[in-house]
Design a protein around this motif. Structure first.
Motif, PDB file in Angstrom:
ATOM      1  N   GLN A  33       0.818  -1.215   0.000  1.00 41.85           N
ATOM      2  CA  GLN A  33       0.000   0.000   0.000  1.00 41.85           C
ATOM      3  C   GLN A  33       0.856   1.273   0.000  1.00 41.85           C
ATOM      4  O   GLN A  33       0.340   2.364  -0.120  1.00 41.85           O
ATOM      5  CB  GLN A  33      -0.935   0.014   1.211  1.00 41.85           C
ATOM      6  CG  GLN A  33      -1.944  -1.112   1.215  1.00 41.85           C
ATOM      7  CD  GLN A  33      -2.905  -1.013   0.049  1.00 41.85           C
ATOM      8  OE1 GLN A  33      -3.538   0.010  -0.163  1.00 41.85           O
ATOM      9  NE2 GLN A  33      -2.999  -2.072  -0.740  1.00 41.85           N
ATOM     10  N   MET A  34       2.176   1.112   0.127  1.00 37.79           N
ATOM     11  CA  MET A  34       3.098   2.242   0.106  1.00 37.79           C
ATOM     12  C   MET A  34       3.707   2.319  -1.290  1.00 37.79           C
ATOM     13  O   MET A  34       4.304   1.354  -1.767  1.00 37.79           O
ATOM     14  CB  MET A  34       4.183   2.062   1.174  1.00 37.79           C
ATOM     15  CG  MET A  34       5.034   3.280   1.385  1.00 37.79           C
ATOM     16  SD  MET A  34       4.135   4.724   1.989  1.00 37.79           S
ATOM     17  CE  MET A  34       3.759   4.220   3.671  1.00 37.79           C
ATOM     18  N   LEU A  35       3.521   3.454  -1.952  1.00 35.04           N
ATOM     19  CA  LEU A  35       3.976   3.611  -3.326  1.00 35.04           C
ATOM     20  C   LEU A  35       5.185   4.541  -3.369  1.00 35.04           C
ATOM     21  O   LEU A  35       5.313   5.439  -2.533  1.00 35.04           O
ATOM     22  CB  LEU A  35       2.844   4.189  -4.180  1.00 35.04           C
ATOM     23  CG  LEU A  35       1.512   3.435  -4.104  1.00 35.04           C
ATOM     24  CD1 LEU A  35       0.470   4.120  -4.966  1.00 35.04           C
ATOM     25  CD2 LEU A  35       1.680   1.986  -4.512  1.00 35.04           C
ATOM     26  N   ALA A  36       6.041   4.347  -4.357  1.00 34.41           N
ATOM     27  CA  ALA A  36       7.249   5.155  -4.490  1.00 34.41           C
ATOM     28  C   ALA A  36       7.192   5.996  -5.761  1.00 34.41           C
ATOM     29  O   ALA A  36       6.846   5.497  -6.840  1.00 34.41           O
ATOM     30  CB  ALA A  36       8.483   4.264  -4.506  1.00 34.41           C
ATOM     31  N   PHE A  37       7.543   7.263  -5.599  1.00 32.79           N
ATOM     32  CA  PHE A  37       7.576   8.222  -6.698  1.00 32.79           C
ATOM     33  C   PHE A  37       8.910   8.958  -6.653  1.00 32.79           C
ATOM     34  O   PHE A  37       9.566   8.999  -5.615  1.00 32.79           O
ATOM     35  CB  PHE A  37       6.453   9.258  -6.535  1.00 32.79           C
ATOM     36  CG  PHE A  37       5.077   8.685  -6.523  1.00 32.79           C
ATOM     37  CD1 PHE A  37       4.363   8.514  -7.696  1.00 32.79           C
ATOM     38  CD2 PHE A  37       4.484   8.301  -5.329  1.00 32.79           C
ATOM     39  CE1 PHE A  37       3.083   7.978  -7.677  1.00 32.79           C
ATOM     40  CE2 PHE A  37       3.203   7.757  -5.303  1.00 32.79           C
ATOM     41  CZ  PHE A  37       2.505   7.597  -6.480  1.00 32.79           C
ATOM     42  N   ILE A  38       9.270   9.569  -7.766  1.00 37.38           N
ATOM     43  CA  ILE A  38      10.395  10.495  -7.761  1.00 37.38           C
ATOM     44  C   ILE A  38       9.795  11.894  -7.740  1.00 37.38           C
ATOM     45  O   ILE A  38       9.146  12.327  -8.705  1.00 37.38           O
ATOM     46  CB  ILE A  38      11.315  10.288  -8.976  1.00 37.38           C
ATOM     47  CG1 ILE A  38      11.915   8.891  -8.921  1.00 37.38           C
ATOM     48  CG2 ILE A  38      12.408  11.368  -8.994  1.00 37.38           C
ATOM     49  CD1 ILE A  38      12.804   8.535 -10.095  1.00 37.38           C
ATOM     50  N   ILE A  39       9.971  12.548  -6.604  1.00 35.15           N
ATOM     51  CA  ILE A  39       9.439  13.898  -6.391  1.00 35.15           C
ATOM     52  C   ILE A  39      10.605  14.774  -5.939  1.00 35.15           C
ATOM     53  O   ILE A  39      11.311  14.415  -4.996  1.00 35.15           O
ATOM     54  CB  ILE A  39       8.321  13.889  -5.334  1.00 35.15           C
ATOM     55  CG1 ILE A  39       7.175  12.965  -5.770  1.00 35.15           C
ATOM     56  CG2 ILE A  39       7.810  15.307  -5.072  1.00 35.15           C
ATOM     57  CD1 ILE A  39       6.107  12.735  -4.716  1.00 35.15           C
ATOM     58  N   GLN A  40      10.765  15.889  -6.608  1.00 42.37           N
ATOM     59  CA  GLN A  40      11.863  16.810  -6.298  1.00 42.37           C
ATOM     60  C   GLN A  40      13.201  16.086  -6.297  1.00 42.37           C
ATOM     61  O   GLN A  40      14.022  16.252  -5.393  1.00 42.37           O
ATOM     62  CB  GLN A  40      11.614  17.537  -4.982  1.00 42.37           C
ATOM     63  CG  GLN A  40      10.384  18.403  -5.014  1.00 42.37           C
ATOM     64  CD  GLN A  40      10.108  19.095  -3.690  1.00 42.37           C
ATOM     65  OE1 GLN A  40      10.714  18.809  -2.672  1.00 42.37           O
ATOM     66  NE2 GLN A  40       9.180  20.041  -3.724  1.00 42.37           N
ATOM     67  N   ASP A  41      13.397  15.254  -7.307  1.00 34.53           N
ATOM     68  CA  ASP A  41      14.654  14.548  -7.537  1.00 34.53           C
ATOM     69  C   ASP A  41      15.032  13.569  -6.426  1.00 34.53           C
ATOM     70  O   ASP A  41      16.213  13.280  -6.226  1.00 34.53           O
ATOM     71  CB  ASP A  41      15.784  15.559  -7.769  1.00 34.53           C
ATOM     72  CG  ASP A  41      16.782  15.056  -8.790  1.00 34.53           C
ATOM     73  OD1 ASP A  41      16.382  14.280  -9.679  1.00 34.53           O
ATOM     74  OD2 ASP A  41      17.968  15.420  -8.684  1.00 34.53           O
TER      75      ASP A  41
END
Length: 177
Positions: free
Chosen positions: A104-112
């Protein structure tokens, strides 16, 4: 952030080789990474299919993702390997005091940077423009080497989450009552 990882994935594996991805709730330390690669690597080297040893590989990418690859097509019955791997992952969770099995925990690239977000917060993050259709997302649902190489890190619009994007959600204004 450099997201190039394809050069780390061994070329000697069939494109349909089975892949499992486990995402950590925090970056691993260097000693943890060494422990994991040794522990998992040694244990999955013992895996066999119909009396033949299976080629296997363990990588830790971006200090946060454990990638396990076994040169057995995802279409073959691999339930015994999956069960064995779950047990090994639980051992690592206990040894390192981490969480690897929270889907349920997702990973994104945010602000490098790699940033984790609970699935329940995605709609709110979209509404607040913290993530957009172009935000890179780690699609940990990939099953094969080919999918890993081509569809693991994708813009949100190209993932299973695309239906949450405003341009893909139908508005009530479009309906005639």
């Amino acid at each position: 952030m450099n997201i190039s990882f394809q050069h780390i994935i061994p070329t000697g594996f069939n494109n349909q080789s089975r892949v499992w991805i486990y995402q950590n709730n925090r970056p691993f330390t260097k000693p943890e990474m060494l422990h994991i690669e040794e522990h998992l690597g040694n244990r999955i080297l013992e895996w066999e299919f119909q009396g033949t040893s299976l080629q296997s590989h363990v990588s830790i990418l971006f200090q946060q993702f454990i990638i396990v690859m076994v040169d057995q097509p995802a279409t073959q019955n691999n339930s015994s390997y999956a069960g064995n791997l779950i047990g090994l992952i639980r051992e690592i969770e206990e040894d390192c005091q981490v969480t690897l099995s929270n889907r349920q925990m997702l990973a994104f690239i945010i602000q490098d940077r790699i940033q984790l977000m609970p699935l329940t917060m995605v709609n709110d993050a979209i509404e607040k423009d913290l993530i957009t259709s172009e935000t890179l997302y780690f699609n940990n649902t990939v099953l094969t080497k080919e999918e890993l190489l081509n569809n693991w890190i994708v813009p949100l619009k190209d993932s299973w989450l695309s239906n949450r994007m405003p341009e893909n959600v139908e508005s009530d204004d479009e309906f005639i009552y």
